[in-house]
Design a protein around this motif. Structure first.
Motif, PDB file in Angstrom:
ATOM      1  N   LEU A 470       0.824  -1.214   0.000  1.00  0.00           N
ATOM      2  CA  LEU A 470       0.000   0.000   0.000  1.00  0.00           C
ATOM      3  C   LEU A 470       0.858   1.264   0.000  1.00  0.00           C
ATOM      4  N   ALA A 471       2.040   1.180   0.616  1.00  0.00           N
ATOM      5  CA  ALA A 471       2.927   2.343   0.699  1.00  0.00           C
ATOM      6  C   ALA A 471       4.076   2.249  -0.290  1.00  0.00           C
ATOM      7  N   ALA A 472       3.900   1.456  -1.355  1.00  0.00           N
ATOM      8  CA  ALA A 472       4.994   1.235  -2.305  1.00  0.00           C
ATOM      9  C   ALA A 472       5.448   2.523  -2.980  1.00  0.00           C
ATOM     10  N   GLY A 473       4.515   3.418  -3.289  1.00  0.00           N
ATOM     11  CA  GLY A 473       4.875   4.676  -3.939  1.00  0.00           C
ATOM     12  C   GLY A 473       5.824   5.504  -3.090  1.00  0.00           C
ATOM     13  N   PRO A 474       5.410   5.872  -1.864  1.00  0.00           N
ATOM     14  CA  PRO A 474       6.335   6.621  -0.999  1.00  0.00           C
ATOM     15  C   PRO A 474       7.618   5.860  -0.687  1.00  0.00           C
ATOM     16  N   LEU A 475       7.525   4.539  -0.527  1.00  0.00           N
ATOM     17  CA  LEU A 475       8.723   3.753  -0.222  1.00  0.00           C
ATOM     18  C   LEU A 475       9.694   3.775  -1.387  1.00  0.00           C
ATOM     19  N   PHE A 476       9.186   3.667  -2.602  1.00  0.00           N
ATOM     20  CA  PHE A 476      10.060   3.771  -3.766  1.00  0.00           C
ATOM     21  C   PHE A 476      10.683   5.162  -3.848  1.00  0.00           C
ATOM     22  N   GLY A 477       9.950   6.178  -3.381  1.00  0.00           N
ATOM     23  CA  GLY A 477      10.528   7.515  -3.332  1.00  0.00           C
ATOM     24  C   GLY A 477      11.719   7.576  -2.396  1.00  0.00           C
ATOM     25  N   VAL A 478      11.592   6.940  -1.230  1.00  0.00           N
ATOM     26  CA  VAL A 478      12.690   6.905  -0.263  1.00  0.00           C
ATOM     27  C   VAL A 478      13.871   6.117  -0.822  1.00  0.00           C
ATOM     28  N   THR A 479      13.589   4.949  -1.410  1.00  0.00           N
ATOM     29  CA  THR A 479      14.689   4.130  -1.943  1.00  0.00           C
ATOM     30  C   THR A 479      15.377   4.807  -3.125  1.00  0.00           C
ATOM     31  N   ALA A 480      14.607   5.536  -3.938  1.00  0.00           N
ATOM     32  CA  ALA A 480      15.213   6.257  -5.065  1.00  0.00           C
ATOM     33  C   ALA A 480      16.129   7.371  -4.569  1.00  0.00           C
ATOM     34  N   ASP A 481      15.680   8.101  -3.538  1.00  0.00           N
ATOM     35  CA  ASP A 481      16.531   9.147  -2.953  1.00  0.00           C
ATOM     36  C   ASP A 481      17.789   8.544  -2.339  1.00  0.00           C
ATOM     37  N   ALA A 482      17.596   7.422  -1.627  1.00  0.00           N
ATOM     38  CA  ALA A 482      18.746   6.757  -1.015  1.00  0.00           C
ATOM     39  C   ALA A 482      19.732   6.291  -2.078  1.00  0.00           C
ATOM     40  N   ALA A 483      19.203   5.737  -3.175  1.00  0.00           N
ATOM     41  CA  ALA A 483      20.071   5.266  -4.260  1.00  0.00           C
ATOM     42  C   ALA A 483      20.805   6.424  -4.921  1.00  0.00           C
ATOM     43  N   ALA A 484      20.117   7.535  -5.107  1.00  0.00           N
ATOM     44  CA  ALA A 484      20.763   8.704  -5.717  1.00  0.00           C
ATOM     45  C   ALA A 484      21.892   9.225  -4.833  1.00  0.00           C
ATOM     46  N   ASP A 485      21.659   9.262  -3.508  1.00  0.00           N
ATOM     47  CA  ASP A 485      22.705   9.696  -2.585  1.00  0.00           C
ATOM     48  C   ASP A 485      23.887   8.727  -2.593  1.00  0.00           C
ATOM     49  N   LEU A 486      23.586   7.422  -2.669  1.00  0.00           N
ATOM     50  CA  LEU A 486      24.651   6.422  -2.710  1.00  0.00           C
ATOM     51  C   LEU A 486      25.503   6.585  -3.960  1.00  0.00           C
ATOM     52  N   ARG A 487      24.861   6.816  -5.086  1.00  0.00           N
ATOM     53  CA  ARG A 487      25.595   6.987  -6.337  1.00  0.00           C
ATOM     54  C   ARG A 487      26.410   8.279  -6.336  1.00  0.00           C
ATOM     55  N   ALA A 488      25.857   9.332  -5.717  1.00  0.00           N
ATOM     56  CA  ALA A 488      26.553  10.622  -5.695  1.00  0.00           C
ATOM     57  C   ALA A 488      27.745  10.599  -4.736  1.00  0.00           C
ATOM     58  N   ARG A 489      27.598   9.888  -3.618  1.00  0.00           N
ATOM     59  CA  ARG A 489      28.623   9.760  -2.574  1.00  0.00           C
ATOM     60  C   ARG A 489      28.842  11.040  -1.771  1.00  0.00           C
ATOM     61  N   THR A 490      28.682  12.190  -2.378  1.00  0.00           N
ATOM     62  CA  THR A 490      28.995  13.452  -1.703  1.00  0.00           C
ATOM     63  C   THR A 490      28.140  13.718  -0.462  1.00  0.00           C
ATOM     64  N   PRO A 491      26.833  13.396  -0.437  1.00  0.00           N
ATOM     65  CA  PRO A 491      26.075  13.651   0.805  1.00  0.00           C
ATOM     66  C   PRO A 491      26.666  12.926   2.009  1.00  0.00           C
TER      67      PRO A 491
END
Length: 502
Positions: A470-491
Motif C-alpha cells: 500500500l505504501a509502495a509509492g512513498p517507499l520507492f521515493g525513499v529508496t530512489a533518494d537513497a540510491a541517488a545519494d549512494l551513487r553521488a557519494r557526496t552527501p
C-alpha cells in the motif's frame, strides 16, 4: 537532539541485554525489558529515518573524537531504512518467541540466556548498519555472529550442535577474510573511515583496487549466502528454533547485502566487478530456486528460496544505476519482512502439526484456516503476484535490467523471470500439499491451540508485508533518494567531513 539519537539503536539493546542477564531468574521482567527495549529502538529508528529523509545523513562522532581518528556513526537514508525494518522485524519475532515460551528456564535451556543473547544480536545488526568505518563494520558483524552462535545451538541437541558447527566454521572463515581485507585496505590507504576511503581508493592502481574489492566481496558474499558460497545456509538454519531461524533468515544475510551495497557504491563506484556480480546474481537466483523445487521440508525449502532471492538484490547492485540500486533496496526491505514471516508460519505449522515435512502434512486449510491465510498472503507476495510488494520490487529490478541494455543484463532479466515463476510453483506446491489436500497423520491428531501471541506476531508481519504494498509509492521515493545519494557519494562524505576531507 537528533544526533544524540544515533547511538541509541545500539546502546539500548546492549543495556537491555545487561539488564535481562541480571534478571536471569525473573523471566517476566526479562520479557518486559526486552519488549520495551526493542520498541524504543524502533521509535528511534523511525525518527532517524524521517530526519535523514528531510535533512540528509545524521552523524555522531563517538566520544567527541573527530573523524577519522574517532568512531563515527552515520544514519543516512539507507542505514535508517534498514534500522526501521530490522527493528520492526526483531520486535515481532521477540513477541512470537515469548508466545512460544522460548527463553524460559527448562531442561533444554537451564539458563535464561535467550533474551540477553537476542538483544546482543540486535545491537550487532544495528551497529553494522550505522558503522562509518570498515573496522567497526567488522565489529558489528562479530557482535551479531557471537550472539548467533549461541542462538543457533540453543537447547544443545545433537542436530543443532552439528549444524551449528558448520555455521560457526563458515562464519569464522568469512570473518578472517574480512579482517584480512581490512588490514590490506589500511596498508594501502592509511585509513579505514569509509568517507575518507571514498577518495583515497580512487587513487590506487586498478589492480590493487580490484583486489581489495574482490576480498571484501568474498567476505560479504559468504555472509550474504550468494552462490557459490551459499551451501552452508540450508544445512544450518532449518534446525534452529523457529524464531531464531526467522530472524536469521530475515536479517543476517541482509547485513551482508547491506555491506555489499555500501562498499560497492561508496568505496568502489567504478563498476569493475559488475560483470562478476551479474554472473553471481544469476547463478544465485537459478541454483537456489532449483534447490527449493527439490525439497520436501518447509524449513529447508524456505532456506533455499532465501538464497535464491538474495540474487535479486545482487542483480540490482550489479547494474550500477540509480534504478537498479533503488530496486535492490526496496527488495531488501520487502524480503526481510516476507522471508521472516514465512519462517514464523513454518513454526506455527510445526506447533500445530508437529512437523514441517510436506509428506506428513495435509488439510491445514480445513483444520486451521487462519494459519492458511497467514501462509498464503506472504507466499504469494514472495512469488511476486500482483499487486504485492514482491511483484513491484521485481518489476523495478527487471525494468532497471532492461534499461541497462547488454547481453548480461538481458540474461539476468530472463533469470529473474524464471526464478519468479519457479517461486510461484514452489509456493503453490506447499499450498497444495500442506494446506489443500486431504488431511494426513500429522494434522489429524489432537487439536493444538496455537498461542495467541505467536499468531498475533505473525499476523502483524503479514500486515506489514501488505502495508509495504500500500505504501509502495512513498517507499520507492525513499529508496530512489537513497540510491541517488549512494551513487553521488557526496552527501555521505560531506556529512562526515563538513569542513572537507583531510
Amino acid at each position: 537532539m537528533t544526533p544524540a539519537l544515533v547511538p541509541l539503536p545500539v546502546v539500548v539493546p546492549l543495556l537491555g541485554a545487561a539488564l535481562t542477564l541480571i534478571l536471569a531468574n525473573r523471566p517476566g521482567l526479562q520479557r518486559s525489558v526486552s519488549v520495551v527495549g526493542l520498541a524504543t529502538t524502533l521509535a528511534v529508528a523511525v525518527t532517524l529515518l524521517v530526519e535523514a529523509y528531510r535533512h540528509g545523513p545524521v552523524v555522531v562522532q563517538a566520544g567527541g573524537w573527530p573523524a577519522p581518528v574517532g568512531i563515527v556513526l552515520v544514519a543516512d537514508q539507507l542505514a535508517a531504512l534498514m534500522l526501521v525494518v530490522s527493528s520492526a522485524v526483531t520486535l515481532c519475532v521477540l513477541l512470537y518467541s515469548i508466545g512460544q515460551g522460548r527463553g524460559e528456564t527448562s531442561e533444554t535451556a537451564p539458563v535464561s540466556i535467550y533474551h540477553p543473547t537476542y538483544l546482543v544480536l540486535t545491537a550487532g545488526v544495528t551497529y553494522a548498519f550505522l558503522a562509518g568505518d570498515l573496522f567497526n563494520l567488522f565489529v558489528g558483524f562479530e557482535i551479531l555472529l557471537a550472539a548467533s552462535f549461541v542462538l543457533i545451538t540453543l537447547g544443545g541437541t545433537e542436530t543443532r550442535i552439528r549444524t551449528g558447527s558448520t555455521y560457526v566454521v563458515v562464519s569464522v572463515l568469512s570473518s578472517m577474510i574480512f579482517l584480512a581485507a581490512v588490514g590490506m585496505v589500511y596498508a594501502a590507504t592509511g585509513t579505514l573511515n569509509m568517507a575518507q576511503l571514498a577518495g583515497r581508493l580512487d587513487g590506487l592502481p586498478d589492480g590493487v583496487r580490484l583486489g581489495l574489492q574482490l576480498m571484501l566481496l568474498l567476505a560479504f558474499g559468504i555472509k550474504a549466502a550468494v552462490f557459490p558460497v551459499s551451501a552452508w545456509l540450508p544445512d544450518s538454519y532449518p534446525t534452529a528454533p523457529a524464531p531464531v531461524t526467522a530472524v536469521f533468515s530475515g536479517l543476517l544475510t541482509k547485513v551482508g547485502v547491506y555491506a555489499i551495497i555500501r562498499t560497492e557504491t561508496l568505496l568502489f563506484p567504478g563498476g569493475q566487478a559488475d560483470r562478476l556480480l551479474m554472473v553471481v546474481a544469476g547463478l544465485t537466483m537459478v541454483v537456489g530456486i532449483l534447490g527449493a523445487v527439490a525439497q520436501s521440508d518447509m524449513k529447508r525449502l524456505f532456506s533455499l528460496t532465501l538464497v535464491s532471492h538474495i540474487g535479486y538484490m545482487i542483480f540490482g547492485v550489479s547494474l550500477s544505476s540509480v534504478a537498479g540500486l533503488s530496486g535492490a533496496i526496496f527488495y531488501v526491505v520487502h524480503h526481510i519482512t516476507i522471508q521472516t514471516t514465512l519462517f514464523l508460519v513454518a513454526g506455527l505449522v510445526e506447533e500445530r502439526a508437529g512437523s514441517t515435512d510436506l509428506r506428513r502434512l495435509g488439510g491445514l486449510a480445513r483444520v486451521a484456516p487462519l494459519l492458511a491465510v497467514l501462509f498464503f498472503v506472504p507466499a504469494m507476495n514472495l512469488a511476486g503476484i500482483p499487486p504485492f510488494s514482491g511483484f513491484l520490487g521485481k518489476l523495478g529490478l527487471l525494468q532497471a535490467g532492461v534499461a541497462a541494455r547488454g547481453v548480461l543484463p538481458g540474461v539476468l532479466v530472463g533469470a529473474g523471470t524464471v526464478t519468479s515463476l519457479l517461486t510461484l510453483y514452489v509456493a503453490s506446491r506447499v499450498w497444495n500439499i500442506a494446506f489443500w489436500r486431504a488431511p494426513r497423520l500429522a494434522t489429524t491428531g489432537p487439536t493444538v491451540r496455537l498461542p495467541a501471541l505467536m499468531v498475533g506476531a505473525t499476523a502483524a508481519l503479514v500486515a506489514l508485508g501488505v502495508a509495504l504494498t500500500l505504501a509502495a509509492g512513498p517507499l520507492f521515493g525513499v529508496t530512489a533518494d537513497a540510491a541517488a545519494d549512494l551513487r553521488a557519494r557526496t552527501p555521505y562524505v560531506r556529512a562526515v567531513f563538513p569542513n572537507g576531507v583531510p
